[in-house]
Design an enzyme around this catalytic site. Sequence first.
Site, PDB file in Angstrom:
ATOM      1  N   HIS A  53      -1.747  -0.228  -0.339  1.00 58.73           N
ATOM      2  CA  HIS A  53      -1.269  -1.634  -0.945  1.00 58.73           C
ATOM      3  C   HIS A  53      -0.129  -2.036  -0.575  1.00 58.73           C
ATOM      4  O   HIS A  53       0.974  -1.201  -0.708  1.00 58.73           O
ATOM      5  CB  HIS A  53      -1.646  -1.370  -2.587  1.00 58.73           C
ATOM      6  CG  HIS A  53      -1.728  -2.470  -3.144  1.00 58.73           C
ATOM      7  ND1 HIS A  53      -2.914  -3.430  -3.300  1.00 58.73           N
ATOM      8  CD2 HIS A  53      -0.940  -3.289  -3.909  1.00 58.73           C
ATOM      9  CE1 HIS A  53      -2.716  -4.168  -4.118  1.00 58.73           C
ATOM     10  NE2 HIS A  53      -1.515  -4.287  -4.390  1.00 58.73           N
ATOM     11  N   ASP A 105      -5.724  -5.977 -16.009  1.00 58.97           N
ATOM     12  CA  ASP A 105      -4.862  -6.663 -15.086  1.00 58.97           C
ATOM     13  C   ASP A 105      -5.358  -7.774 -14.433  1.00 58.97           C
ATOM     14  O   ASP A 105      -4.301  -8.649 -14.503  1.00 58.97           O
ATOM     15  CB  ASP A 105      -4.704  -5.336 -14.045  1.00 58.97           C
ATOM     16  CG  ASP A 105      -3.977  -6.175 -12.945  1.00 58.97           C
ATOM     17  OD1 ASP A 105      -2.728  -6.451 -13.184  1.00 58.97           O
ATOM     18  OD2 ASP A 105      -4.383  -6.419 -11.629  1.00 58.97           O
ATOM     19  N   ARG A 161       0.706 -13.716 -16.490  1.00 56.38           N
ATOM     20  CA  ARG A 161       2.271 -13.501 -15.633  1.00 56.38           C
ATOM     21  C   ARG A 161       2.712 -14.418 -14.631  1.00 56.38           C
ATOM     22  O   ARG A 161       3.869 -14.828 -14.653  1.00 56.38           O
ATOM     23  CB  ARG A 161       2.422 -11.966 -15.263  1.00 56.38           C
ATOM     24  CG  ARG A 161       2.316 -11.107 -16.569  1.00 56.38           C
ATOM     25  CD  ARG A 161       2.065  -9.442 -15.522  1.00 56.38           C
ATOM     26  NE  ARG A 161       3.460  -9.308 -14.759  1.00 56.38           N
ATOM     27  CZ  ARG A 161       2.756  -8.352 -13.624  1.00 56.38           C
ATOM     28  NH1 ARG A 161       1.615  -8.150 -13.457  1.00 56.38           N
ATOM     29  NH2 ARG A 161       3.769  -8.362 -12.692  1.00 56.38           N
ATOM     30  N   SER A 199       0.428  -2.706 -12.735  1.00 54.24           N
ATOM     31  CA  SER A 199      -0.525  -3.582 -12.518  1.00 54.24           C
ATOM     32  C   SER A 199      -1.129  -3.173 -10.817  1.00 54.24           C
ATOM     33  O   SER A 199      -2.462  -2.992 -10.758  1.00 54.24           O
ATOM     34  CB  SER A 199      -0.005  -5.192 -12.172  1.00 54.24           C
ATOM     35  OG  SER A 199      -0.745  -6.026 -11.377  1.00 54.24           O
ATOM     36  N   LYS A 226      -5.258  -0.784 -10.614  1.00 54.14           N
ATOM     37  CA  LYS A 226      -6.349  -1.311  -9.780  1.00 54.14           C
ATOM     38  C   LYS A 226      -6.328  -0.166  -8.741  1.00 54.14           C
ATOM     39  O   LYS A 226      -7.696   0.038  -8.424  1.00 54.14           O
ATOM     40  CB  LYS A 226      -5.790  -2.515  -9.006  1.00 54.14           C
ATOM     41  CG  LYS A 226      -5.692  -3.712  -9.579  1.00 54.14           C
ATOM     42  CD  LYS A 226      -5.566  -4.939  -8.768  1.00 54.14           C
ATOM     43  CE  LYS A 226      -3.914  -5.099  -8.364  1.00 54.14           C
ATOM     44  NZ  LYS A 226      -3.085  -6.239  -9.125  1.00 54.14           N
TER      45      LYS A 226
HETATM   46  N1  URA Z   1       0.785  -7.171  -7.021  1.00 54.59           N
HETATM   47  C1  URA Z   1       0.044  -6.881  -7.935  1.00 54.59           C
HETATM   48  O1  URA Z   1      -1.153  -6.437  -7.704  1.00 54.59           O
HETATM   49  N2  URA Z   1       0.573  -7.130  -9.378  1.00 54.59           N
HETATM   50  C2  URA Z   1       1.829  -7.283  -9.628  1.00 54.59           C
HETATM   51  O2  URA Z   1       2.178  -7.218 -10.423  1.00 54.59           O
HETATM   52  C3  URA Z   1       2.572  -7.675  -8.359  1.00 54.59           C
HETATM   53  C4  URA Z   1       1.946  -7.631  -6.981  1.00 54.59           C
END
Ligand code: URA
Length: 434
Positions: A82, A161, A168, A183, A187
């Site tokens: 990621h 999220d 956000r 966040s 995931k």
């Molecule tokens: N990517 C994400 O999934 N969440 C964030 O808060 C910032 C970047």
Amino acid sequence: MRMYDIILKKRNGQELSTEEINFFIENYTKGNIPDYQASALTMAIYFQKMNKRETADLTLAMAHSGDVLDLSSIKGIKVDKHSTGGVGDTTTLVLGPMVASLGIPVAKMSGRGLGHTGGTIDKLESFKGFSVEMSEEKFVENVNKIKLVVGGQTGNLAPADKKLYALRDVTATVDNVSLIASSIMSKKIAAGADCIVLDVKVGEGAFMKNKEEAFELAEEMVEIGKKVNRTTVAIISDMDQPLGFSVGNALEVKEAIDTLNGSGPQDLYELCLTLGSHMVVLAQKAKDMKEARKMLIHAVESGKALEKLKEFVAAQGGDPSYVDNTEKFSKAEFIIPVNSDREGFVTKIHAENIGLIAMELGAGRATKDDIIDLAVGVVLNKKRGDKVTEGEPLAYVHANSMEKAEKAVKDILANYVIGSEYKENIPLIYGIVK
Ligand code: URA
Ligand code: CA
């Protein structure tokens, strides 16, 4: 328990208990807490910060706010990767096929682009017919069969999220270490992989603008990973200029194909080799980074990685013939050079603005419901440190409207800094946290 008291407590700089964090996430997910209270809390968190314990609690609460995928029926050690988000970041499309071609299951959850950053799902939809919509059974079947799958944050994966990130994004509370860490990790935990390789971006085109913050974010995420028994490694990499040359969906897919053909941009390839080597080592397919790197280079040079890309595109409904014939990708009507108005060295390319310019051309979304134009974007011709003569192209604008193209040309010129010399030495990779 009252949401009002939780906001007040954080506003005054106090530590929230596990119960309070769980109460917030559970009730926000259910719709019992309105957005205005949730945004007041995230703003309080932004200013007062959260400690490691609070961040870990928030992560787990969000990870368990919906389904947690059970990938135990997938054979082998599953790795996920990621990025914290950047401009022109095409690594997944290169890395996924490279690693999967070595027999390592890559089960990836990706997002769509928002704001100045692009999303893997949008890019993949440049292949006619490609889809990330699938059942959990099909997801598992594809990883078992071809070792590579990209799914969306669909259905009920970390819904807290999903809601909170959208909030956000419009309330200026994205760039906080605890909020980003929770966040991303929520995931990743919900998506079920055994090992996680993170690419933490630092620089003007990233959420983390300086090295210290980026390392702090990396450490926080690695620690959360350890807590939940998911081996996590984080690379801190440069996002002070776009990665590779192309910014824009089909343009970036073509760049990924070039890279798998061995003729892509050096920085993109090098980053993929580094991230990929960690994935291979974590999956226990190589004894060390050196051996892993060799295996990945071989996967590219033998054409195996490119074959894997085709197999993967076909398995998700896309037309794999695009890989051999990139002329099939939709093309912009106008391709206009951005000529340098002076001689010198490129000392800076304002990455975030290049991302925004590509977005304005139609490559990205200003709001969630915008429809993107897959063909448009920006292709850089000069990067940081390159010498340029007057009249030489710094970049090319790919546009479907002459008016937008003309504006983009002006904007790009304003976002290239040309100096008489280039002395800085910004590394591609700053370090690693594990
Ligand atoms: N990517 C994400 O999934 N969440 C964030 O808060 C910032 C970047
Ligand atoms: Ca790129």
